[in-house]
Write an enzyme that holds these catalytic residues in place. Structure first.
Site, PDB file in Angstrom:
ATOM      1  N   ARG A  32      52.715  31.723  18.314  1.00  0.00           N
ATOM      2  CA  ARG A  32      52.296  31.324  19.828  1.00  0.00           C
ATOM      3  C   ARG A  32      53.379  31.896  20.678  1.00  0.00           C
ATOM      4  NH1 ARG A  32      54.333  27.371  21.868  1.00  0.00           N
ATOM      5  NH2 ARG A  32      53.625  25.821  20.125  1.00  0.00           N
ATOM      6  N   TYR A  57      34.149  36.621  40.750  1.00  0.00           N
ATOM      7  CA  TYR A  57      33.383  36.243  39.494  1.00  0.00           C
ATOM      8  C   TYR A  57      33.312  34.512  39.508  1.00  0.00           C
ATOM      9  CZ  TYR A  57      32.708  34.510  34.756  1.00  0.00           C
ATOM     10  OH  TYR A  57      32.316  33.810  33.828  1.00  0.00           O
ATOM     11  N   ASP A 115      42.300  41.633  40.161  1.00  0.00           N
ATOM     12  CA  ASP A 115      41.547  41.513  39.013  1.00  0.00           C
ATOM     13  C   ASP A 115      40.923  42.857  39.034  1.00  0.00           C
ATOM     14  OD1 ASP A 115      39.480  41.246  37.136  1.00  0.00           O
ATOM     15  OD2 ASP A 115      39.075  39.226  37.821  1.00  0.00           O
ATOM     16  N   LYS A 164      36.062  42.874  28.758  1.00  0.00           N
ATOM     17  CA  LYS A 164      35.169  43.744  29.173  1.00  0.00           C
ATOM     18  C   LYS A 164      35.328  45.135  28.763  1.00  0.00           C
ATOM     19  CE  LYS A 164      32.960  40.021  31.120  1.00  0.00           C
ATOM     20  NZ  LYS A 164      33.833  38.832  31.222  1.00  0.00           N
TER      21      LYS A 164
HETATM   22  O1  P1T Z   1      35.221  35.577  30.349  1.00  0.00           O
HETATM   23  P1  P1T Z   1      36.595  35.847  30.494  1.00  0.00           P
HETATM   24  O2  P1T Z   1      37.091  36.751  29.436  1.00  0.00           O
HETATM   25  O3  P1T Z   1      37.332  34.376  30.464  1.00  0.00           O
HETATM   26  O4  P1T Z   1      37.025  36.435  31.898  1.00  0.00           O
HETATM   27  C1  P1T Z   1      36.503  35.884  33.201  1.00  0.00           C
HETATM   28  C2  P1T Z   1      36.286  37.027  34.282  1.00  0.00           C
HETATM   29  C3  P1T Z   1      37.411  37.262  35.150  1.00  0.00           C
HETATM   30  N1  P1T Z   1      37.274  38.175  36.145  1.00  0.00           N
HETATM   31  C4  P1T Z   1      36.105  39.005  36.217  1.00  0.00           C
HETATM   32  C5  P1T Z   1      36.020  40.173  37.106  1.00  0.00           C
HETATM   33  C6  P1T Z   1      35.085  38.611  35.462  1.00  0.00           C
HETATM   34  O5  P1T Z   1      34.063  39.406  35.660  1.00  0.00           O
HETATM   35  C7  P1T Z   1      35.281  37.766  34.455  1.00  0.00           C
HETATM   36  C8  P1T Z   1      33.976  37.502  33.486  1.00  0.00           C
HETATM   37  N2  P1T Z   1      32.654  37.789  33.946  1.00  0.00           N
HETATM   38  C9  P1T Z   1      31.690  37.737  33.150  1.00  0.00           C
HETATM   39  C10 P1T Z   1      31.474  37.004  32.294  1.00  0.00           C
HETATM   40  C11 P1T Z   1      30.524  38.597  33.834  1.00  0.00           C
HETATM   41  O6  P1T Z   1      29.298  38.357  33.359  1.00  0.00           O
HETATM   42  O7  P1T Z   1      30.545  38.689  35.344  1.00  0.00           O
END
Ligand code: P1T
Length: 384
Positions: free
Chosen positions: A49, A101, A174, A199
């Protein structure tokens, strides 16, 4: 390594051949703990961890790509975001973009407001002057996405960073949609970069991951403490997959951007399309800022279908190559309706006020052959 180009860093930083075996690829250190020679005497790792060699290689690599000094890998983008908010004193106020988001909005509104007494003002940060009107005595942070999700607004990162510095606020970008291949917020003066590494960084839609990168020792120490104390770390297996994905980030981004530009131009000419939002189109209001701060315009496109909600659903029911799914940034093309899917957790009246209408469609343009993608969209548009 510092002087090497982007792809060289993506392929090599933190990934020297394994000294014990010569393995060219960083091994998956599938272990929870590490043997100590005597109490407190070890080879740099105690417990996975707090630190794991596969994750450490990844953290070094992503920090280098964002030109930061420290990187931290998390089990999701939202876990990373949660740690950033937890690094603030309870009762802090954040100024955030009003287009972001849906899950980030939900984290702020439904978790951190009660848990951390967080206050958030959502404002249109394409007008940086609103920051000065929104500052309160307890304001600690400015939070932006650029391009924003889903409206693809471009925020002038240099201006925001300068205002944050002037008022001693921590600036967070972000960078999920742009990736460090297209823009490096830390270089533009930001304090923290956060990613949904699920992503583009990973690029193959096979893991959930998050990242925080900073170039400031004090922030890095706080985040390192919270990463360990809260424990939402990325596993060695997922760290390995993310390292593998990163190696092709540059070539993937080039292909995403090229395909998206061609598709945005096609959609902009199409009679069944009301309006296309893509920062690469010269008549897009954000085009000049995007041109200035990004190397290209990204792989995401949003657009409004002519004919309202029923026409929009009919269109989505008729694409084949574009798979109907949340998420983005993988090699395969995806399509979704933010109001019904990724941004459904935002109350309808706020969504509509901000422009997330029911006929807004979001594309994550993959790296398939662009003629096939256009044919798929054209066929589905004809079906409306
Ligand atoms: O899904 P996660 O890895 O927890 O990330 C969240 C997140 C944070 N910031 C942005 C700009 C994002 O687009 C996302 C997650 N977005 C999607 C799942 C979507 O389809 O837009």
């Amino acid at each position: 390594m510092e002087d090497y180009g982007f792809s060289t860093k993506a392929i090599h930083v933190g990934q020297e051949p394994d000294s014990a075996t010569g393995s060219i690829i960083t091994p998956i250190f599938a272990t929870s703990t590490f043997v100590q020679e005597s109490p407190g005497k070890h080879k740099g790792y105690e417990y996975s961890r707090s630190g794991n060699p596969t994750r450490a290689a990844l953290e070094k690599c992503v920090a280098a790509l964002e030109e930061g000094t420290a990187g931290f890998a998390f089990s999701s983008g939202l876990a990373a975001e949660s740690v950033i908010v937890d690094s603030l004193p309870s009762g802090s106020h954040i100024i955030a973009t009003n287009d972001l988001y849906g899950g980030t909005f939900r984290l702020f509104e439904q978790v951190k407001k009660s848990g951390n007494q967080l206050e958030v003002s959502y404002v249109d940060l394409t007008e940086p002057a609103v920051i000065e009107q929104s500052i309160k005595p307890n304001t600690r942070m400015i939070w932006v996405e650029s391009p924003t999700n889903p409206l693809l607004k471009i925020i002038d990162l240099k201006k925001i960073a300068a205002l944050a510095a002037k008022y001693k606020l921590i600036s967070v970008c972000d960078n999920t949609f742009a990736t460090p291949y297209l823009q490096k917020p830390l270089q533009l003066g930001f304090d923290i970069v956060v990613h949904s590494a699920t992503k583009y960084l990973n690029g193959h839609s096979d893991i959930i991951a998050g990242f925080i990168i900073t170039n400031q020792a004090e922030l890095a120490a706080k985040i390192k403490f919270l990463q360990n104390a809260e424990g939402a770390i990325l596993s060695p297996f997922d760290s390995f997959l993310l390292l593998r994905g990163l190696k092709t980030l540059a070539v993937r981004m080039q292909a995403h951007c090229k395909n998206a530009q061609t598709i945005a131009e096609f959609l902009a000419r199409h009679a069944k399309v009301e309006k296309v939002l893509y920062p690469g189109l010269p008549d897009n209001p954000h085009h000049p800022v995007a041109k200035d701060q990004m190397a290209a315009f990204g792989g995401m496109i949003t657009f409004f279908i002519r004919g309202g909600s029923s026409a929009t659903i009919k269109f989505l029911d008729n694409t084949h190559l574009f798979s109907l799914a949340e998420s983005l940034g993988g090699v395969e093309s995806l399509i979704e309706v933010p109001a019904l899917m990724t941004h459904a957790s935002i109350p309808k009246e706020i969504r509509e006020k901000n422009g997330i209408a029911d006929n807004l469609v979001r594309l994550s343009v993959g790296i398939e052959d662009v003629d096939d993608l256009i044919q798929d969209l054209d066929h589905a548009l004809q079906a409306i």
